[in-house]
Design an enzyme around this catalytic site. Structure first.
Site, PDB file in Angstrom:
ATOM      1  N   ASP A  13      48.311  47.001  42.929  1.00 21.20           N
ATOM      2  CA  ASP A  13      46.994  47.226  42.305  1.00 21.20           C
ATOM      3  C   ASP A  13      45.956  47.784  43.275  1.00 21.20           C
ATOM      4  OD1 ASP A  13      48.141  46.181  40.041  1.00 21.20           O
ATOM      5  OD2 ASP A  13      47.390  44.154  40.405  1.00 21.20           O
ATOM      6  N   LYS A  23      46.859  52.963  43.238  1.00 24.77           N
ATOM      7  CA  LYS A  23      47.842  54.050  43.429  1.00 24.77           C
ATOM      8  C   LYS A  23      47.742  55.088  42.316  1.00 24.77           C
ATOM      9  CE  LYS A  23      51.033  50.901  43.377  1.00 24.77           C
ATOM     10  NZ  LYS A  23      50.203  49.685  43.447  1.00 24.77           N
ATOM     11  N   GLY A  32      51.281  48.568  36.593  1.00 24.68           N
ATOM     12  CA  GLY A  32      50.218  49.019  35.688  1.00 24.68           C
ATOM     13  C   GLY A  32      49.315  49.908  36.510  1.00 24.68           C
ATOM     14  N   HIS A  33      49.412  51.199  36.296  1.00 23.80           N
ATOM     15  CA  HIS A  33      48.667  52.163  37.116  1.00 23.80           C
ATOM     16  C   HIS A  33      47.571  52.804  36.273  1.00 23.80           C
ATOM     17  CE1 HIS A  33      52.314  52.688  40.046  1.00 23.80           C
ATOM     18  NE2 HIS A  33      51.911  51.443  39.923  1.00 23.80           N
ATOM     19  N   ARG A  85      76.679  44.655  39.666  1.00 26.06           N
ATOM     20  CA  ARG A  85      77.530  45.734  39.122  1.00 26.06           C
ATOM     21  C   ARG A  85      77.967  45.511  37.670  1.00 26.06           C
ATOM     22  NH1 ARG A  85      81.043  45.191  44.356  1.00 26.06           N
ATOM     23  NH2 ARG A  85      80.468  43.080  43.787  1.00 26.06           N
ATOM     24  N   GLN A 132      54.011  48.583  42.841  1.00 30.56           N
ATOM     25  CA  GLN A 132      53.790  47.360  43.629  1.00 30.56           C
ATOM     26  C   GLN A 132      53.249  47.745  45.010  1.00 30.56           C
ATOM     27  OE1 GLN A 132      57.226  47.372  41.869  1.00 30.56           O
ATOM     28  NE2 GLN A 132      55.799  46.908  40.256  1.00 30.56           N
ATOM     29  N   THR A 180      58.558  41.186  44.685  1.00 32.16           N
ATOM     30  CA  THR A 180      59.258  41.715  43.523  1.00 32.16           C
ATOM     31  C   THR A 180      60.701  42.016  43.945  1.00 32.16           C
ATOM     32  OG1 THR A 180      59.103  43.266  41.671  1.00 32.16           O
ATOM     33  CG2 THR A 180      58.609  44.157  43.872  1.00 32.16           C
ATOM     34  N   PRO A 234      43.680  37.062  36.011  1.00 33.50           N
ATOM     35  CA  PRO A 234      42.679  37.267  37.060  1.00 33.50           C
ATOM     36  C   PRO A 234      43.379  37.418  38.411  1.00 33.50           C
ATOM     37  CG  PRO A 234      42.591  35.010  36.216  1.00 33.50           C
ATOM     38  CD  PRO A 234      43.564  35.751  35.354  1.00 33.50           C
ATOM     39  N   LEU A 250      35.758  51.055  47.825  1.00 40.34           N
ATOM     40  CA  LEU A 250      34.732  50.816  48.832  1.00 40.34           C
ATOM     41  C   LEU A 250      33.407  50.480  48.147  1.00 40.34           C
ATOM     42  CD1 LEU A 250      34.291  50.874  51.937  1.00 40.34           C
ATOM     43  CD2 LEU A 250      33.386  53.188  51.641  1.00 40.34           C
ATOM     44  N   GLY A 252      37.864  55.914  47.774  1.00 43.21           N
ATOM     45  CA  GLY A 252      37.491  55.727  46.372  1.00 43.21           C
ATOM     46  C   GLY A 252      36.129  55.050  46.306  1.00 43.21           C
TER      47      GLY A 252
HETATM   48  P1  GDP Z   1      47.597  50.488  40.850  1.00 38.53           P
HETATM   49  O1  GDP Z   1      48.538  49.535  40.229  1.00 38.53           O
HETATM   50  O2  GDP Z   1      47.741  50.531  42.341  1.00 38.53           O
HETATM   51  O3  GDP Z   1      47.646  51.865  40.265  1.00 38.53           O
HETATM   52  O4  GDP Z   1      46.133  49.919  40.571  1.00 38.53           O
HETATM   53  P2  GDP Z   1      45.586  49.287  39.172  1.00 38.53           P
HETATM   54  O5  GDP Z   1      45.357  50.381  38.240  1.00 38.53           O
HETATM   55  O6  GDP Z   1      46.451  48.162  38.745  1.00 38.53           O
HETATM   56  O7  GDP Z   1      44.248  48.604  39.671  1.00 38.53           O
HETATM   57  C1  GDP Z   1      43.256  49.333  40.289  1.00 38.53           C
HETATM   58  C2  GDP Z   1      41.955  49.136  39.499  1.00 38.53           C
HETATM   59  O8  GDP Z   1      40.879  49.576  40.281  1.00 38.53           O
HETATM   60  C3  GDP Z   1      41.907  49.956  38.235  1.00 38.53           C
HETATM   61  O9  GDP Z   1      41.152  49.258  37.284  1.00 38.53           O
HETATM   62  C4  GDP Z   1      41.195  51.229  38.661  1.00 38.53           C
HETATM   63  O10 GDP Z   1      40.502  51.873  37.605  1.00 38.53           O
HETATM   64  C5  GDP Z   1      40.223  50.672  39.659  1.00 38.53           C
HETATM   65  N1  GDP Z   1      39.871  51.571  40.774  1.00 38.53           N
HETATM   66  C6  GDP Z   1      40.674  52.403  41.476  1.00 38.53           C
HETATM   67  N2  GDP Z   1      39.997  52.997  42.469  1.00 38.53           N
HETATM   68  C7  GDP Z   1      38.728  52.505  42.417  1.00 38.53           C
HETATM   69  C8  GDP Z   1      37.550  52.700  43.213  1.00 38.53           C
HETATM   70  O11 GDP Z   1      37.532  53.435  44.189  1.00 38.53           O
HETATM   71  N3  GDP Z   1      36.441  51.984  42.833  1.00 38.53           N
HETATM   72  C9  GDP Z   1      36.422  51.142  41.766  1.00 38.53           C
HETATM   73  N4  GDP Z   1      35.301  50.493  41.491  1.00 38.53           N
HETATM   74  N5  GDP Z   1      37.512  50.946  41.008  1.00 38.53           N
HETATM   75  C10 GDP Z   1      38.648  51.606  41.339  1.00 38.53           C
HETATM   76  P1  IMO Z   2      51.417  47.795  40.470  1.00 40.58           P
HETATM   77  O1  IMO Z   2      52.429  48.906  40.553  1.00 40.58           O
HETATM   78  C1  IMO Z   2      50.453  43.627  41.329  1.00 40.58           C
HETATM   79  C2  IMO Z   2      53.773  40.783  41.310  1.00 40.58           C
HETATM   80  C3  IMO Z   2      53.771  39.706  40.250  1.00 40.58           C
HETATM   81  C4  IMO Z   2      54.496  38.599  40.999  1.00 40.58           C
HETATM   82  C5  IMO Z   2      55.538  39.345  41.805  1.00 40.58           C
HETATM   83  C6  IMO Z   2      56.916  39.400  41.157  1.00 40.58           C
HETATM   84  O2  IMO Z   2      50.531  47.858  39.299  1.00 40.58           O
HETATM   85  O3  IMO Z   2      50.698  47.655  41.771  1.00 40.58           O
HETATM   86  P2  IMO Z   2      57.890  40.716  39.081  1.00 40.58           P
HETATM   87  O4  IMO Z   2      57.474  40.763  37.650  1.00 40.58           O
HETATM   88  O5  IMO Z   2      57.859  42.054  39.757  1.00 40.58           O
HETATM   89  O6  IMO Z   2      59.203  40.030  39.295  1.00 40.58           O
HETATM   90  O7  IMO Z   2      56.795  39.786  39.807  1.00 40.58           O
HETATM   91  O8  IMO Z   2      55.042  40.667  41.950  1.00 40.58           O
HETATM   92  N1  IMO Z   2      53.673  42.178  40.798  1.00 40.58           N
HETATM   93  C7  IMO Z   2      52.576  42.930  40.903  1.00 40.58           C
HETATM   94  N2  IMO Z   2      51.347  42.628  41.344  1.00 40.58           N
HETATM   95  N3  IMO Z   2      50.735  44.891  40.937  1.00 40.58           N
HETATM   96  C8  IMO Z   2      51.978  45.212  40.522  1.00 40.58           C
HETATM   97  O9  IMO Z   2      52.328  46.474  40.237  1.00 40.58           O
HETATM   98  C9  IMO Z   2      52.948  44.198  40.444  1.00 40.58           C
HETATM   99  N4  IMO Z   2      54.237  44.171  40.049  1.00 40.58           N
HETATM  100  C10 IMO Z   2      54.670  42.942  40.292  1.00 40.58           C
HETATM  101  O10 IMO Z   2      52.460  39.353  39.895  1.00 40.58           O
HETATM  102  O11 IMO Z   2      53.610  37.992  41.919  1.00 40.58           O
HETATM  103 MG    MG Z   3      48.521  47.874  38.945  1.00 46.22          MG
END
Ligand code: GDP
Ligand code: IMO
Ligand code: MG
Length: 428
Positions: free
Chosen positions: A15, A18, A42-43, A145, A226, A241, A306, A334, A415
């Site tokens: 999170d 990416k 979740g990107h 396998r 991740q 993971t 959360p 930032l 960012g």
């Molecule tokens: P990912 O899994 O690495 O792609 O990240 P997520 O999408 O799960 O979580 C990143 C969250 O931060 C998302 O809600 C983005 O919209 C938000 N985000 C990403 N870059 C920035 C930033 O520079 N500033 C702020 N305020 N939010 C950001």
């Molecule tokens: P993105 O790509 C944040 C965490 C789960 C748990 C551990 C193992 O959005 O950054 P799993 O379901 O993979 O067996 O869970 O990894 N986890 C993540 N945390 N962002 C993710 O993906 C995650 N994918 C798995 O919360 O702690």
């Molecule tokens: Mg994510």
């Protein structure tokens, strides 16, 4: 080789942002590849006035003329993928060509059930806090396998044989170990055939598509899911993971030779978050954590949970530099730090009274460490409209420069808000 391969990967516990960084560079690359993980990811991409959350589709899907590959290393939940695709199609936003690797493994309904059962079996103290998307059990079948691959969904006879074998085994687990009801072969088989029919037009050889693109002089972007600290080998084991989220995972998960990757960008939040259980040395006190969570909107993009919040951990970030061979850091969020009076940055750990600067992922080590902080003055100014480095407040610039000095890696992207245009490019 004529073309180039670069990677954008997470340096923390996922999170980091990416998705938005991939979106920022997708217009100048030709192929975007997911190489590991599954719908646990979740990107988020905020573009064209909308918010998109990609779980399985690469974050380049919004760009016409691009190719998006789901690599062999991904575990694919077909239902989720179909829903994601249909969601984009309804809006006319499925603009890239999608290639789904036939040798990627399929997350079957029993994997999701077993994911929940294993968590239950571990009990409160030992629970990983998985996303319950069936990731661990699916990778277990792959390694054992006996997994079902995407291409198997296209062959009714092979599918019948493999599913019979798997279900016999998994139903024993479900009934005898977990004391649950068995799953029905017929229902799963019919559903799997329907998935196969819907996905057939996209099934191909991801590695070959990438190879041909490189030969044609194209640029390929590997999109990690991740993050380094959730990596199966290099993360905070066992609270990780079940795949290799680091850049090296891109070679096996996409079928690319290691020397072809020339640029490795690690995405780091300007602070730290974690969802799920496990050690988090710089986790903030409740008051600070709540503040960061509120300002940063720190709720999981996949599960809505959360996120735990804390301060930037340079010991862990340097570990990410090392195990990924980072050539650049993309620093996100930032803007969220505006208004913090003091900014602690972890520069070392104290372990049983000794100062340690090298990260070790093992739980027994991490549960005993205390962060050693260097405290920075904060800044009040809103940075969300800053377009270049010089327009950032002085303290924010110092913060960024300190990260560069300590890691020895340039910060190539900053960012300052979630929207596409809210960024400062410094060479990415
Ligand atoms: P990912 O899994 O690495 O792609 O990240 P997520 O999408 O799960 O979580 C990143 C969250 O931060 C998302 O809600 C983005 O919209 C938000 N985000 C990403 N870059 C920035 C930033 O520079 N500033 C702020 N305020 N939010 C950001
Ligand atoms: P993105 O790509 C944040 C965490 C789960 C748990 C551990 C193992 O959005 O950054 P799993 O379901 O993979 O067996 O869970 O990894 N986890 C993540 N945390 N962002 C993710 O993906 C995650 N994918 C798995 O919360 O702690
Ligand atoms: Mg994510």
């Amino acid at each position: 080789m004529k073309g180039k391969v670069e990677a954008i990967i997470g340096t923390q516990w996922g999170d980091e942002g990416k998705g938005r960084v991939v979106d920022a560079v997708a217009s100048r690359v030709d192929v975007v590849v997911r190489y590991q993980g599954g719908a646990n990811a979740g990107h988020t991409v905020m573009a064209e006035g909308e918010t998109y959350i990609f779980h399985l589709l690469p974050s380049g899907m919004l760009y016409p003329g691009k190719t998006c590959v789901i690599g062999n290393g991904v575990v694919v939940d077909p239902q989720q993928l179909i829903e994601e695709l249909e969601g984009l199609q309804e809006k006319g936003k499925d603009r890239a060509r999608l290639v789904l690797s036939g040798n990627a493994h399929v997350v079957m309904p029993y994997h999701k059930v077993l994911d929940g059962m294993e968590e239950r079996f571990r009990g409160t103290g030992k629970r990983i806090g998985t996303t319950r998307r069936g990731i661990g059990p699916c990778y277990m079948d792959k390694v054992a396998r006996r997994g079902i691959r995407v291409e198997d969904l296209l062959g009714p006879d092979v599918l019948r044989e493999k599913l019979t074998f798997n279900l016999e085994y998994d139903n024993l687990l479900l009934t005898r170990i977990y004391e649950e009801s068995p799953l029905s072969f017929g229902e799963i088989y019919d559903q799997a055939l329907t998935w196969g029919e819907k996905l057939a037009p996209y099934v191909g050889d991801g590695s070959l598509v990438i190879y041909r693109a490189i030969e044609a002089g194209d640029t390929v972007l590997l999109e990690g899911a991740q993050g380094t600290l959730l990596d199966l080998d290099h993360g905070t084991y066992p609270y990780v993971t079940s795949s290799n989220a680091i850049g090296g995972g891109g070679c096996t998960g996409a079928g690319i030779g290691p020397v072809q990757i020339t640029r490795m960008t690690g995405v780091a939040k300007a602070y730290c978050t974690r969802v799920g259980s496990g050690p988090f040395p710089t986790e903030a006190d409740e008051e600070s954590a709540n503040r960061l969570r509120d300002r940063g909107g720190e709720y999981g993009a996949t599960t809505g949970r959360p996120r735990r919040c804390g301060w930037l951990d340079l010991v862990a970030l340097k570990h990410a530099v090392r195990v990924n061979g980072l050539t650049g850091i993309a620093l996100t969020k930032l803007d969220v730090l505006s208004g913090e009076k003091k900014l602690p940055v972890c520069v070392a750990y104290s372990h049983e009274g000794r100062r340690v600067e090298d990260f070790k992922g093992g739980y027994s080590f991490l549960e005993k460490v205390k962060p050693v902080y260097k405290e920075f003055e904060g800044w009040e100014e809103d940075t969300s409209n800053c377009k270049n480095f010089d327009s950032l407040p002085e303290q924010a610039r110092k913060y960024v420069e300190f990260i560069e000095k300590e890691t020895g890696v340039p910060v190539v992207f900053i960012g300052v808000g979630p929207k596409r245009e809210q960024m400062i490019r410094r060479g990415l």
